[in-house]
Design an enzyme around this catalytic site. Sequence first.
Site, PDB file in Angstrom:
ATOM      1  N   HIS A 187     -12.264  -3.286  -4.387  1.00 46.54           N
ATOM      2  CA  HIS A 187     -11.537  -1.377  -4.999  1.00 46.54           C
ATOM      3  C   HIS A 187     -11.305  -1.898  -6.818  1.00 46.54           C
ATOM      4  CE1 HIS A 187      -8.357   0.205  -5.925  1.00 46.54           C
ATOM      5  NE2 HIS A 187      -8.862   1.319  -4.514  1.00 46.54           N
ATOM      6  N   ASP A 207      -6.749  -8.550  -0.631  1.00 45.13           N
ATOM      7  CA  ASP A 207      -6.571  -7.550  -0.677  1.00 45.13           C
ATOM      8  C   ASP A 207      -6.099  -6.635   0.855  1.00 45.13           C
ATOM      9  OD1 ASP A 207      -6.218  -4.703  -1.033  1.00 45.13           O
ATOM     10  OD2 ASP A 207      -7.858  -4.538  -2.108  1.00 45.13           O
ATOM     11  N   GLN A 261      -6.234  -2.071   3.812  1.00 44.30           N
ATOM     12  CA  GLN A 261      -7.551  -1.411   4.480  1.00 44.30           C
ATOM     13  C   GLN A 261      -7.420  -2.053   6.167  1.00 44.30           C
ATOM     14  OE1 GLN A 261      -8.833   1.534   4.524  1.00 44.30           O
ATOM     15  NE2 GLN A 261      -8.704   1.691   1.849  1.00 44.30           N
ATOM     16  N   LYS A 285      -0.753   3.094   3.240  1.00 43.31           N
ATOM     17  CA  LYS A 285      -2.354   3.644   4.524  1.00 43.31           C
ATOM     18  C   LYS A 285      -1.926   3.444   5.751  1.00 43.31           C
ATOM     19  CE  LYS A 285      -5.004   2.104   0.689  1.00 43.31           C
ATOM     20  NZ  LYS A 285      -5.701   4.077   0.042  1.00 43.31           N
ATOM     21  N   CYS A 315     -12.782   4.122  -5.785  1.00 42.79           N
ATOM     22  CA  CYS A 315     -12.374   3.490  -6.816  1.00 42.79           C
ATOM     23  C   CYS A 315     -12.887   2.054  -6.612  1.00 42.79           C
ATOM     24  CB  CYS A 315     -10.992   3.113  -6.318  1.00 42.79           C
ATOM     25  SG  CYS A 315     -10.092   4.520  -7.114  1.00 42.79           S
TER      26      CYS A 315
HETATM   27  N1  C6P Z   1      -8.293   2.955  -1.325  1.00 34.84           N
HETATM   28  C1  C6P Z   1      -8.997   4.458  -0.763  1.00 34.84           C
HETATM   29  O1  C6P Z   1     -10.044   6.172  -0.839  1.00 34.84           O
HETATM   30  P1  C6P Z   1      -2.559   1.946  -3.690  1.00 34.84           P
HETATM   31  O2  C6P Z   1      -3.007   2.651  -4.843  1.00 34.84           O
HETATM   32  O3  C6P Z   1      -1.874   0.992  -4.645  1.00 34.84           O
HETATM   33  O4  C6P Z   1      -2.242   2.124  -2.763  1.00 34.84           O
HETATM   34  O5  C6P Z   1      -4.222   1.042  -3.034  1.00 34.84           O
HETATM   35  C2  C6P Z   1      -5.090   0.550  -3.953  1.00 34.84           C
HETATM   36  C3  C6P Z   1      -6.505  -0.003  -2.834  1.00 34.84           C
HETATM   37  C4  C6P Z   1      -6.311  -1.636  -2.863  1.00 34.84           C
HETATM   38  N2  C6P Z   1      -7.477  -2.020  -2.067  1.00 34.84           N
HETATM   39  C5  C6P Z   1      -8.200  -0.993  -1.281  1.00 34.84           C
HETATM   40  C6  C6P Z   1      -9.732  -2.076  -0.652  1.00 34.84           C
HETATM   41  C7  C6P Z   1      -7.860   0.288  -0.920  1.00 34.84           C
HETATM   42  O6  C6P Z   1      -8.628   0.911  -0.421  1.00 34.84           O
HETATM   43  C8  C6P Z   1      -6.939   0.881  -1.896  1.00 34.84           C
HETATM   44  C9  C6P Z   1      -6.965   2.382  -2.274  1.00 34.84           C
HETATM   45  C10 C6P Z   1      -8.212   3.898  -1.770  1.00 34.84           C
HETATM   46  O7  C6P Z   1      -9.981   4.211  -0.423  1.00 34.84           O
HETATM   47  C11 C6P Z   1      -7.723   4.504  -2.909  1.00 34.84           C
HETATM   48  S1  C6P Z   1      -8.601   4.678  -3.524  1.00 34.84           S
END
Ligand code: C6P
Length: 416
Positions: free
Chosen positions: A132, A209, A212, A235, A373
């Site tokens: 991401h 990270d 997910q 999430k 992203c």
């Molecule tokens: N992915 C998706 O629709 P934040 O925005 O900080 O809560 O999460 C960022 C982020 C970081 N790593 C991974 C693997 C992610 O999937 C995400 C967020 C969302 O896939 C929004 S782009």
Amino acid sequence: MTLAMADKVAPYDVERIRADFPILARPVRGRPLVYLDTTASAQKPSVVIEAERRVYEEEYANIHRGLYYLSEKATEHYERSRRKVQAFLNARHSHEIIVTRSATESINLVAASYGRAFLQPGDEILISGLEHHSNIVPWQILRDEKDLVLKVVPVEDDGQVSLEAFSRLLSPKTRLVALAHVSNVLGTVLPVADMIRLAHQAGAKVLLDGAQAVVHMAVDVQALDCDFYAFSAHKLYGPTGIGILYGKEELLNAMPPYQGGGDMIRTVSFAKSTWAPLPAKFEAGTAAIAQMAGLGAALDYVTELGLERIARHEQDLLAYATHQLLGLKGLRLLGSAPHKAAVLSFVLDSAHPHDIAQVLDNDGIAIRAGHHCAQPLMERFGVPATARASFGLYNHRGEVDALVAGLSKVLELFGE
Ligand code: C6P
């Protein structure tokens, strides 16, 4: 057998679970809502909404400051939630749990603090090709600032990141490895335990990270032996605006603060300031007090339901949905790793992902369409965007059927 234990062996009653999520009862465009975008953000159970409401109605005050009843109560509640996160990740100490705004901020914290303090020109950072943007851009900024080298492990055709390719790119110069635990686009679960072992043998620290991953599986940071672990509450069925960074105590102690302000200091004079001990050193400013109560409630909720039962349910949906989607003419699925989470990215020969999402939206079906992203990953697969359906603990097979019916409509409209 206790009641809680009896409940865990009972069949997974998805209708009863759905009743815990008020938003799932609302119609969208005159149709029942079919929410298939949990990967972007999960819906919230009543217990999470209630936990936040209760803070504001019954025990709200600023924390770590007041010497009065409400502030003490709010502080106790906040720190109880921190211990819940500690237990959830099986961290050794509660002060290894740093509260941030999001997974994104957690990763930026490590880049800005650990990266600036401990990486030297020529050092290498290793990431994978399915990251991401949140786990790419902070390292690029650091690379440019400190003259580092950013290396990328390629993604296989089926969406896996192989241990062989990973080992080949590790070198004695690798100081930091930063990897998604689970891909938000392909669902691939990376072989992180082996990657961490290999990275440590090469002398590198490892950040995962987990944005997910925590949603779909139990995570044990001690068993994994990762150095840092990042995720967002929203999430994980919790509130927005709050995230977690786990870090090993010795690393966090050695790292300088990356934001200055209230709560993170021990003493301040115009000549010099000194820092508070962990975790306060990394928590400058007023905390997300109510959100932390919501996160605690979300962790209780998924733990009570049982992460293994949730995973089994989601895997059933994934298998069912994969089978159904592959029956549609001209549909190409991206990502078929044997170990994958309940995320399905796909493209159709005849319709752009945005058109797919729009047609589905007319029937109250929410999916995500775009680059998610992860632009370098889109490039890797030669597509500008994908449509993505993702499943959470409240989805059921009827919603997969609704998705397939909606996609059949897309094929009728745009041609096969
Ligand atoms: N992915 C998706 O629709 P934040 O925005 O900080 O809560 O999460 C960022 C982020 C970081 N790593 C991974 C693997 C992610 O999937 C995400 C967020 C969302 O896939 C929004 S782009």
